[in-house]
Design an enzyme around this catalytic site. Structure first.
Site, short mmCIF file in Angstrom:
data_model
loop_
_atom_site.label_atom_id
_atom_site.label_comp_id
_atom_site.label_asym_id
_atom_site.label_seq_id
_atom_site.Cartn_x
_atom_site.Cartn_y
_atom_site.Cartn_z
N HIS A 136 0.81 -1.22 0.00
CA HIS A 136 0.00 0.00 0.00
C HIS A 136 0.85 1.27 0.00
CE1 HIS A 136 -3.63 -2.34 1.87
NE2 HIS A 136 -3.34 -2.73 0.65
N LEU A 392 -3.36 -9.59 5.60
CA LEU A 392 -3.21 -9.27 4.18
C LEU A 392 -1.96 -8.44 3.92
CD1 LEU A 392 -6.93 -8.44 3.25
CD2 LEU A 392 -5.71 -10.60 3.05
N PHE A 393 -1.19 -8.17 4.95
CA PHE A 393 0.17 -7.61 4.85
C PHE A 393 0.23 -6.26 4.13
CE2 PHE A 393 0.44 -12.34 4.07
CZ PHE A 393 0.49 -12.66 5.42
N CYS A 394 -0.81 -5.45 4.27
CA CYS A 394 -0.85 -4.13 3.61
C CYS A 394 -0.58 -4.26 2.10
CB CYS A 394 0.13 -3.16 4.25
SG CYS A 394 -0.32 -2.66 5.92
N ALA A 395 -1.07 -5.37 1.55
CA ALA A 395 -1.00 -5.61 0.10
C ALA A 395 -2.28 -6.35 -0.28
CB ALA A 395 0.24 -6.41 -0.26
#
Length: 471
Positions: A136, A392-395
Site C-alpha cells: 500500500h 493481508l500484509f498491507c498488500a
C-alpha cells in the site's frame, strides 16, 4: 483440532542456536512466557514488518547521544558535530545505494513518507503506472494526490496493472501500457524490488529499461530488497529508490528517498518551514516572499532526525561490511530449510506469483488447509514463542489475487475467527541477517506439530484478532 488447555508445560526446544546469526540484533536473548507454562527465547520471524535493530547500530547511536546538538544553524561544537554526522550519513546512504553523481538523498520518516513526498513532486499531467501487487505504501500515494499541478495542469492519472505471473510478463505488460498511453507527457513507473508477501524478486533492471525506452521514469520501492540484497541506482538505471530504516535493522523513524533532483527541486516543499527555506522577506503588500532551498533540505523542513539518519547509515555500513554475498547465501539456505521442512505437510500452500523456483528474499507467505491463519499465528506465538505475521500484509489486492478471492471481497488485516475455516488472510514468516538457524528450525517443527496434533490451548476472537482464551 484439539483446543483443550494442558495443565502440563509444553516442552519447546530452545537451546542455544547451533549457528549464530552473522549480525547480532537487539532482543536476541529476550524470553517470553508460554500459555502452557515456562518461557522460551523469542523467535522474531516478522522481519518484513520491522527487523530488530542491529546491536552495532544501537551502540553507534548510544555513542553519539551525549554529543547531540542542533543541526545546520548552530555555531557550537556539538551543533557542528551533529551537522557533520547528518551530512556524512547522507553520503553513506548514497554510497550504499550506488547513486549517480548529482543524485540527492532526502531523509524522510519511512518508505511510505518517501513515496508520498515523490507523489507530491510529480509534474503536472503525469501518468503513473503501478502493478496491483504493490504494498500500500507504493500503491496508494498516487491516487491521493488530486490537487492541480504546480504549472496549472491536472494531478496525476494512475493506471493499475494486473498481477503478472512471470517476470517476463511483468515487463511485457508495462511495455504495452506505456506504448498505449496518451498523451505522451511525463510518466512514472512504480515497482517493488522484492514482494513483501512472497519475497519474490522483481525484474527491476528490465522494467527500468522498458520505462526508459518509452520516455518514462521509475521509482523503486526497496523496503524489502535493501535489507537482503545490494541495490544499485546506477547499474539498474532507476530514477529514485525509497526504503525504510526500520526494515534495514535501524530503529523506527527514518526513511530515505534517493535519486534525481530535478522533479524534487521544481516541486513545492513537502513541508513548509525552517530548514526548507533559504530566505524569507516581507512584501510591501504585507505578505512574504520565500526562496526555497534546491538541495535535499527543500523537503526536510524542521529539525531533522539526526539519530535516525545516523542509525540508517550505521546499518548500511554494517550490511556492506558483512558482505551481501555471504548474507544472501545464508538466507537462501534458511529459505530452503523452511520450504523443505514443510514440503511434507500437504495442508501447507505457499503463495507465489512467479512459481516456487523464483528467486526471493527471506519472506514466505502461506495458508494451511483447515486453519484460519490468525489462529495458527496465535498458536505459534502463545505455545512456541514464535512471532510471525498474519493478515493481508498491507498488500490487499495481491493477497486476494493469490488466494483466488474476488477483488471486491472485503477483508481486513488480522483474523476473522478463532477456529479453522475459510478466511481472507495468510501467514507470513520472514527473517534476515539476525536470525539464528534455531529460530527457523523451531518454526518448522511448530507448524508441523500444530497441523498434525492441533493447538494445545483454546483460542477466541478479541477485537478482530485470535488470542489465547485465559478464562
Amino acid at each position: 483440532m484439539s483446543a483443550t488447555p494442558h495443565a502440563v508445560a509444553t516442552t519447546v526446544e530452545s537451546a542455544e542456536p547451533r549457528c549464530t546469526a552473522p549480525l547480532p540484533v537487539l532482543g536476541r536473548d529476550v524470553t517470553v512466557p508460554l500459555v502452557t507454562g515456562g518461557e522460551v527465547t523469542y523467535a522474531a520471524l516478522d522481519y518484513a514488518a520491522s527487523a530488530p535493530a542491529l546491536q552495532r547500530v544501537w551502540d553507534d547511536v548510544a555513542a553519539y547521544a551525549p554529543y547531540y546538538g542542533s543541526v545546520h544553524r548552530g555555531a557550537g561544537y556539538l551543533s557542528q558535530l551533529s551537522t557533520d554526522l547528518f551530512e556524512s550519513s547522507r553520503a553513506t546512504v548514497a554510497e550504499f545505494l550506488d547513486c549517480r553523481p548529482g543524485d540527492q538523498v532526502v531523509f524522510t520518516r519511512s518508505t511510505t513518507d518517501s513515496l508520498n513526498l515523490l507523489a507530491r513532486a510529480l509534474p503536472a499531467d503525469c501518468q503513473v503506472f503501478v502493478f496491483e501487487t504493490e504494498h500500500h505504501a507504493s500503491l496508494l500515494p498516487w491516487e491521493s494526490v488530486r490537487a492541480p499541478g504546480s504549472n496549472g495542469g491536472s494531478g496525476p492519472r494512475v493506471t493499475y496493472l494486473d498481477a503478472p505471473r512471470t517476470p517476463a510478463r511483468a515487463v511485457e505488460a508495462l511495455e504495452r501500457a506505456l506504448a498505449d498511453r496518451e498523451p505522451h507527457g511525463p510518466a512514472l513507473v512504480c515497482v517493488t524490488g522484492a514482494s513483501n508477501v512472497t519475497g519474490e524478486l522483481w525484474p527491476v533492471k528490465e522494467l527500468a529499461a522498458a520505462a526508459r525506452a518509452h520516455g518514462a521514469r521509475i521509482v523503486l520501492d526497496a523496503a524489502q530488497l535493501a535489507p537482503h540484497h545490494p541495490v544499485s541506482v546506477r547499474e539498474w538505471d532507476v530514477d529514485w529508490v525509497a526504503f525504510s530504516g526500520h526494515k534495514l535493522y535501524a530503529p523506527f523513524g527514518a526513511g530515505v528517498l534517493a535519486g534525481r533532483p530535478d522533479w524534487l527541486q521544481e516541486a513545492e516543499p513537502y513541508l513548509a518551514g525552517g530548514g526548507a527555506s533559504r530566505t524569507v522577506a516581507r512584501r510591501a503588500d504585507g505578505g512574504v516572499d520565500v526562496e526555497w532551498h534546491t538541495t535535499a533540505a527543500r523537503h526536510e523542513a524542521g529539525s531533522p532526525n539526526v539519530i535516525g539518519a545516523h542509525a540508517v547509515a550505521s546499518a548500511c555500513k554494517a550490511l556492506t561490511e558483512a558482505g551481501f554475498d555471504s548474507l544472501v547465501a545464508r538466507e537462501q539456505r534458511l529459505i530452503a530449510k523452511v520450504r523443505e521442512g514443510l514440503a511434507g505437510v500437504p495442508e501447507v500452500r505457499f503463495l507465489s506469483l512467479f512459481g516456487d523456483g523464483a528467486p526471493r528474499v527471506g519472506v514466505l507467505s502461506f495458508v494451511v488447509e483447515g486453519w484460519n491463519s490468525s489462529h495458527l499465528a496465535a498458536a505459534l506465538s502463545a505455545e512456541y514463542g514464535i512471532g510471525v505475521r498474519d493478515g493481508l500484509f498491507c498488500a490487499h489486492p495481491l493477497v486476494r489475487t493469490l488466494l483466488g478471492a474476488d477483488r471486491r471481497d472485503p477483508g481486513e488485516c488480522g483474523g476473522q475467527g478463532a477456529e479453522g475455516g475459510p478466511a481472507l488472510n495468510a501467514i507470513r514468516v520472514s527473517f534476515g541477517a539476525g536470525t539464528p538457524d534455531e529460530h527457523v528450525e523451531r518454526f518448522v517443527r511448530a507448524v508441523r506439530a500444530l497441523v498434525r496434533d492441533g493447538a494445545r490451548w483454546k483460542y477466541r476472537t478479541e477485537d478482530g484478532r485470535c488470542v489465547p482464551d485465559r478464562g
